[in-house]
Design a protein around this motif. Sequence first.
Motif, PDB file in Angstrom:
ATOM      1  N   GLY A 160     -33.923 -23.131 -11.814  1.00 46.57           N
ATOM      2  CA  GLY A 160     -34.664 -23.188 -10.566  1.00 46.57           C
ATOM      3  C   GLY A 160     -34.452 -21.931  -9.743  1.00 46.57           C
ATOM      4  N   ILE A 161     -34.025 -22.117  -8.489  1.00 46.99           N
ATOM      5  CA  ILE A 161     -33.803 -20.966  -7.618  1.00 46.99           C
ATOM      6  C   ILE A 161     -32.446 -20.319  -7.875  1.00 46.99           C
ATOM      7  CG2 ILE A 161     -35.305 -21.885  -5.803  1.00 46.99           C
ATOM      8  CD1 ILE A 161     -32.788 -22.770  -4.310  1.00 46.99           C
ATOM      9  N   LYS A 162     -31.621 -20.991  -8.705  1.00 49.35           N
ATOM     10  CA  LYS A 162     -30.320 -20.417  -9.029  1.00 49.35           C
ATOM     11  C   LYS A 162     -30.470 -19.387 -10.133  1.00 49.35           C
ATOM     12  CE  LYS A 162     -27.294 -24.221  -7.649  1.00 49.35           C
ATOM     13  NZ  LYS A 162     -26.174 -25.102  -8.079  1.00 49.35           N
ATOM     14  N   ARG A 163     -29.979 -18.194  -9.890  1.00 48.15           N
ATOM     15  CA  ARG A 163     -30.051 -17.127 -10.877  1.00 48.15           C
ATOM     16  C   ARG A 163     -28.643 -16.751 -11.332  1.00 48.15           C
ATOM     17  NH1 ARG A 163     -35.008 -17.409 -12.846  1.00 48.15           N
ATOM     18  NH2 ARG A 163     -36.429 -17.917 -11.133  1.00 48.15           N
ATOM     19  N   GLY A 164     -28.571 -16.337 -12.590  1.00 47.03           N
ATOM     20  CA  GLY A 164     -27.287 -15.908 -13.112  1.00 47.03           C
ATOM     21  C   GLY A 164     -26.379 -17.040 -13.524  1.00 47.03           C
ATOM     22  N   GLU A 165     -26.907 -18.277 -13.622  1.00 49.66           N
ATOM     23  CA  GLU A 165     -26.108 -19.398 -14.108  1.00 49.66           C
ATOM     24  C   GLU A 165     -25.714 -19.137 -15.567  1.00 49.66           C
ATOM     25  OE1 GLU A 165     -25.671 -23.066 -12.622  1.00 49.66           O
ATOM     26  OE2 GLU A 165     -25.264 -21.491 -11.170  1.00 49.66           O
ATOM     27  N   LYS A 166     -24.478 -19.375 -15.896  1.00 54.47           N
ATOM     28  CA  LYS A 166     -24.011 -19.040 -17.244  1.00 54.47           C
ATOM     29  C   LYS A 166     -23.389 -20.252 -17.920  1.00 54.47           C
ATOM     30  CE  LYS A 166     -23.148 -14.167 -16.146  1.00 54.47           C
ATOM     31  NZ  LYS A 166     -24.316 -13.676 -16.897  1.00 54.47           N
ATOM     32  N   ILE A 167     -23.673 -20.356 -19.205  1.00 57.81           N
ATOM     33  CA  ILE A 167     -23.062 -21.372 -20.056  1.00 57.81           C
ATOM     34  C   ILE A 167     -22.025 -20.664 -20.911  1.00 57.81           C
ATOM     35  CG2 ILE A 167     -24.694 -21.137 -21.971  1.00 57.81           C
ATOM     36  CD1 ILE A 167     -23.540 -24.491 -20.668  1.00 57.81           C
ATOM     37  N   ASP A 168     -20.942 -21.340 -21.235  1.00 61.73           N
ATOM     38  CA  ASP A 168     -19.834 -20.663 -21.928  1.00 61.73           C
ATOM     39  C   ASP A 168     -20.254 -20.079 -23.276  1.00 61.73           C
ATOM     40  OD1 ASP A 168     -17.621 -20.973 -20.080  1.00 61.73           O
ATOM     41  OD2 ASP A 168     -17.802 -23.111 -20.463  1.00 61.73           O
ATOM     42  N   TYR A 169     -20.970 -20.884 -24.093  1.00 60.01           N
ATOM     43  CA  TYR A 169     -21.418 -20.377 -25.399  1.00 60.01           C
ATOM     44  C   TYR A 169     -22.791 -20.955 -25.726  1.00 60.01           C
ATOM     45  CZ  TYR A 169     -16.491 -19.188 -26.089  1.00 60.01           C
ATOM     46  OH  TYR A 169     -15.225 -18.684 -25.939  1.00 60.01           O
ATOM     47  N   ALA A 170     -23.628 -20.107 -26.314  1.00 55.46           N
ATOM     48  CA  ALA A 170     -24.888 -20.564 -26.887  1.00 55.46           C
ATOM     49  C   ALA A 170     -24.879 -20.184 -28.362  1.00 55.46           C
ATOM     50  CB  ALA A 170     -26.084 -19.916 -26.189  1.00 55.46           C
ATOM     51  N   ILE A 171     -25.218 -21.141 -29.218  1.00 58.53           N
ATOM     52  CA  ILE A 171     -25.286 -20.882 -30.652  1.00 58.53           C
ATOM     53  C   ILE A 171     -26.751 -20.746 -31.041  1.00 58.53           C
ATOM     54  CG2 ILE A 171     -24.850 -21.838 -32.942  1.00 58.53           C
ATOM     55  CD1 ILE A 171     -22.321 -23.067 -31.872  1.00 58.53           C
ATOM     56  N   LEU A 172     -27.052 -19.625 -31.711  1.00 55.96           N
ATOM     57  CA  LEU A 172     -28.427 -19.296 -32.061  1.00 55.96           C
ATOM     58  C   LEU A 172     -28.655 -19.394 -33.552  1.00 55.96           C
ATOM     59  CD1 LEU A 172     -27.898 -17.923 -29.237  1.00 55.96           C
ATOM     60  CD2 LEU A 172     -29.540 -16.175 -29.924  1.00 55.96           C
TER      61      LEU A 172
END
Length: 362
Positions: A59-71
């Motif tokens: 949403g309006i929050k920018r730069g939110e980070k998740i610890d790991y993403a597996i691709l």
Amino acid sequence: MEFTERLNALALKVENQKNAIKTEEATKTAFIMPFISSVLGYDVFDPMEVVPEFTADVGIKRGEKIDYAILRDGEVQMLIECKLSSLKIEHASQLYRYFAVTNARIAVLTNGEVYHFYTDLDAPNRMDSKPFLVLDLADLDESLVPELKKLTKENFDLESIVNAAEELKYVGAIKRSIAEDFREPAPEWVKYLTSKVYDGSFTQKVRDQFRPLVQKALKQFLSDQVNDRLKTALGAGGYSAVEAAPAEAVSSPPVAEADLDRDTEIETTLEELEGYQIVKAIACSEVKPQRIAHRDAKSYFAILLDDNNRKPIARLHFNGKSQKYIGLFDADKNETREPIDALDDIYRFAGAIRERVRAYED
């Protein structure tokens, strides 16, 4: 190592090191990165496979980070959010927000020891409030291993695990509920079981009388089931017998061949078998678990490599009235007894146990 062996090895590492972990970053490095790499099989140093601190704007929050993403093939398949190892996993609100703005179908919330796996069964692209799979490395449920294996890099099968997720979700929840009721029976269960054996009115006095009886009966029933399984596994015709070395000896040679074939009246206890399972879990980091065998004796319980009396790994001296000992062997196969107060103390000698197994392999 095979998949189950890698999982058991990580479980042992977590058990041995969790008390030393004081920060979330240490949890990631010591437990979660090895889970991603050694268990799931993804290269944590390849940004095409694993992206740490993955940006997920909400949403309006920018730069939110998740610890790991597996691709896989450039698409996000799994999101992993980490907590400090000493924290209990209670809610996944932050992960819930991330899930909705990515293509991921699997989300994982973990403290390095317990892993909660989520998907979107209830509504498309909205993470369910309850996990479909709960993996606890301190109490591994072998029935979950085939499902977890579907998430590995080698065997990734998203469709299969999502199709099975609903059954896993409810079966797992029911099993956890039953486990909780065995520990502390719910009032409804007390009433139901009491009605099976008591014809009078179910008053508060009757409830208070039967609650501890129900709890005791449940524990005895579970114990009886375990003992029946052990008897079946060990054979109804008696256990393989070995004659013990003198109880007072601190250093002693390995079991004699003649002693191993001698039939004696020996009782193998549940505590000895639990100790054997701990030694087996430690040793399976070096060899396949099926190579770790046991033979009981009058005054000790022998744990051997390849069921070979010339390859003793350890002895459990649990037949005394008070103090228990674990017997460890040096390069000359001399035994030294170390006192232990509880079965968990066996983990303190994990290094010596692994060293003895490696020595036989070399």
